[in-house]
Design a protein around this motif. Structure first.
Motif, mmCIF file in Angstrom:
data_model
loop_
_atom_site.group_PDB
_atom_site.id
_atom_site.type_symbol
_atom_site.label_atom_id
_atom_site.label_comp_id
_atom_site.label_asym_id
_atom_site.label_seq_id
_atom_site.Cartn_x
_atom_site.Cartn_y
_atom_site.Cartn_z
ATOM 1 N N ALA A 435 -0.020 2.488 -0.088
ATOM 2 C CA ALA A 435 -0.196 2.642 -1.535
ATOM 3 C C ALA A 435 0.639 1.655 -2.342
ATOM 4 O O ALA A 435 0.153 1.056 -3.314
ATOM 5 N N ILE A 436 1.908 1.472 -1.949
ATOM 6 C CA ILE A 436 2.807 0.610 -2.723
ATOM 7 C C ILE A 436 2.296 -0.831 -2.807
ATOM 8 O O ILE A 436 2.354 -1.440 -3.889
ATOM 9 N N PRO A 437 1.780 -1.430 -1.710
ATOM 10 C CA PRO A 437 1.249 -2.799 -1.838
ATOM 11 C C PRO A 437 0.116 -2.912 -2.854
ATOM 12 O O PRO A 437 -0.015 -3.945 -3.530
ATOM 13 N N VAL A 438 -0.697 -1.861 -2.978
ATOM 14 C CA VAL A 438 -1.771 -1.875 -3.974
ATOM 15 C C VAL A 438 -1.188 -1.833 -5.377
ATOM 16 O O VAL A 438 -1.577 -2.604 -6.259
ATOM 17 N N LEU A 439 -0.219 -0.940 -5.599
ATOM 18 C CA LEU A 439 0.434 -0.847 -6.909
ATOM 19 C C LEU A 439 1.186 -2.126 -7.244
ATOM 20 O O LEU A 439 1.282 -2.510 -8.415
ATOM 21 N N ASN A 440 1.707 -2.785 -6.225
ATOM 22 C CA ASN A 440 2.481 -4.018 -6.443
ATOM 23 C C ASN A 440 1.651 -5.094 -7.140
ATOM 24 O O ASN A 440 2.181 -5.901 -7.903
ATOM 25 N N GLN A 441 0.346 -5.095 -6.884
ATOM 26 C CA GLN A 441 -0.535 -6.086 -7.529
ATOM 27 C C GLN A 441 -0.544 -5.914 -9.050
ATOM 28 O O GLN A 441 -0.739 -6.873 -9.786
ATOM 29 N N TYR A 442 -0.349 -4.680 -9.497
ATOM 30 C CA TYR A 442 -0.423 -4.384 -10.925
ATOM 31 C C TYR A 442 0.946 -4.327 -11.596
ATOM 32 O O TYR A 442 1.049 -4.490 -12.809
#
Length: 541
Positions: A435-442
């Motif tokens: 989940a964190i890598p996905v949020l990191n994009q934003y």
């Protein structure tokens, strides 16, 4: 594990706590970028400290930064030595190690306070798996460090108060950790533990013990640690910096905050949410304490109750409120929860606990099962492209919920608690991978800054229009960026004879681009948090 265990068993338990919390707090903490607003700001202050060699007065954007004392910045620089620069990993290591230290200190405090190793162990594990504390141990933050020093101060006081050997050493450490708390986050590092101890001794009718703490010698230790820095900061930072750090940022925030103003009841709502899942036991703890049996045991938990009351009341009075400010509340909440759960374990057949003990456990089972079912549905409706990422979370939540339900039905309370802790452990670490890598994009500004760095040459002027945000300073590897306010200043900057570059919010770009004499060519665009950011130049490529 109902009573004090042998030295060998204690060492084994301590080793297990270290391994558990180290994996929980250190796993994957350097993989994501620094997220605004706080993380890149504190990393940038540490970077400027390192680049300028000025370790006395922190700076941000080449100007004195009076918001916080320097201890966290010193530690970030210390942990950055092996890397040769300030990184996301080195910036988060102080919080991670402070989190580990807080759990260890709480184990020893719980073990000594209740004369019960099981309560000490459960306290440490509850603290480590409470949602807000767990997340903050993964971030660049002052509050985990402050929580560690407050917990250590209370532990040292209690050891000195209860033990005959080494009283002087423990009381000296009590003053030393309060001093470190002040160097972390200002006077609150002294006010909280001192008020806890004073209130506790008043209620115990044992105020004379304050003389035993050797306040003169302790005060000297405290003064040497704190006022050595204050004196040097007044010399290198001047009167304005000293006034800001001593008064506006501390007394001013207490009396009338200039940021984060919230109503007095803010923490009544916020704390239970952030102490989840263990906050489900808060109503049961309150009911038990007001019962006849519970009232007879209040003296046994007086110190944690005083700790909870002092921190909660203090931060409720302060006008500026953020959820992270009450992080020093979490260790004592963990102590009280562990004490109640131990009562539940020892009296699980008691009619009184059929509601107080079992109902929160069944609610946890229901929430785990419901989350497993609803998570993929919710993600599909909002972010359908990420639905497949929810599969492992769904499986763990459903399996965990079924196992928890089976255990509590057969009154296997200790296995239930350790299964819950293990489920949180798995879900959080899986989140750091999925989940964190996905949020990191934003959440990260690194991508647009990397693109900016590929276009800019050394010496090119860079500015921000109508806002300042530290990530654009940190990730462009600069110690100063001009902040432009007003149309005339922007027009003058853009009509420079040389090529210049600018970070501007898209909403501001749309407004100013309508005016004449504003040569702006969009080179890159990215969404960072709630802002749409453009990287522009006065000349096209």
């Amino acid at each position: 594990m109902n009573s004090i265990t042998s030295g060998n068993n204690t060492r084994i338990i301590v080793s297990c706590i270290i391994l558990f919390t180290a994996f929980l707090f250190l796993f994957n903490i350097g993989k994501r970028d620094l997220w605004a607003p706080d993380e890149p700001r504190y990393a940038q202050v540490s970077k400027e400290m390192r680049d300028t060699g000025n370790f006395i007065v922190p700076h941000l954007n080449s100007a004195p930064y009076p918001d916080k004392p320097p201890l966290l910045f010193w530690l970030i620089n210390l942990f950055s030595i092996p890397f040769g620069k300030i990184t996301a990993l080195s910036s988060r290591l102080p919080s991670a190690f402070a989190g580990i230290g807080s759990c260890l200190a709480l184990f020893y405090l719980g073990k000594g306070l209740y004369r019960n190793t099981r309560i000490g162990l459960m306290s440490a594990l509850i603290l480590a798996t409470s949602s807000k504390f767990l997340w903050m141990a993964h971030r660049v933050a002052f509050d985990v460090l402050l929580t560690f020093f407050v917990t250590m101060a209370i532990l040292c006081f209690y050891k000195g108060y209860r033990e005959q050997k080494n009283k002087g050493m423990y009381y000296a450490l009590f003053y030393m950790f309060m001093a470190f708390g002040v160097l972390t986050k200002g006077p609150v590092g002294f006010i909280l533990p001192f008020c806890m101890v004073l209130t506790y001794l008043i209620l115990k009718r044992d105020v004379r013990v304050l003389k035993e703490t050797r306040p003169l010698a302790g005060g000297m230790i405290f003064a040497i640690i704190v006022f050595t820095w204050v004196y040097l900061a007044s010399i290198y930072g001047g009167k304005e910096y000293t006034h800001q750090i001593l008064f506006k940022q501390n007394v001013g925030r207490f009396a009338s905050s200039f940021a984060h103003q919230r109503p007095f009841y803010y923490y009544f709502i916020n704390f239970p949410i952030n102490f989840f899942p263990w906050s489900l036991f808060i109503p049961s703890i309150a009911i038990y304490l007001f019962s006849k049996k519970g009232q007879g045991k209040i003296q046994n938990i007086l110190l944690p109750l005083v700790w909870f009351a002092v921190v909660f009341i203090f931060f409720s009075i302060v006008s500026g409120k953020r959820d992270i400010y009450v992080l020093p509340l979490y260790p004592t909440a963990a102590l009280l929860t562990a004490w109640f759960l131990n009562e539940f374990i020892e009296q699980f057949r008691d009619r009184q606990f059929k509601k107080m003990g079992y109902y929160p456990c069944y609610i946890m089972c229901g929430l785990s099962l419901a989350s497993g079912v609803l998570l993929p549905v919710a993600v599909y409706k909002v972010f359908p492209q990420y639905t497949t990422l929810t599969i492992p979370f769904t499986v763990i939540l459903l399996i965990g919920g079924i196992i928890l339900l089976r255990l509590i039905r057969y009154t296997r309370i200790i296995p239930f608690l350790f299964t819950l802790i293990f489920t949180i452990f798995i879900i959080f670490n899986l989140s750091t991978l999925k989940a964190i890598p996905v949020l990191n994009q934003y959440k990260s500004a690194k991508e647009i800054c990397d693109k900016a760095n590929s276009v800019m040459k050394p010496g090119n002027k860079l500015a921000m229009y109508n806002f300042f945000n530290a990530p654009y300073l940190f990730y462009t590897n600069r110690n100063h960026v001009e902040v432009i306010q007003g149309l005339d200043s922007l027009r003058e900057f853009l009509n420079s004879n040389e090529r210049v570059f600018l970070f501007v919010q898209e909403k501001d770009f749309k407004k100013v681009s309508k005016f004449p004499g504003m040569p702006m060519f969009v080179l890159e665009k990215d969404s960072v948090g709630h802002r749409d950011i453009l990287f522009v130049s006065n000349r096209d490529i």
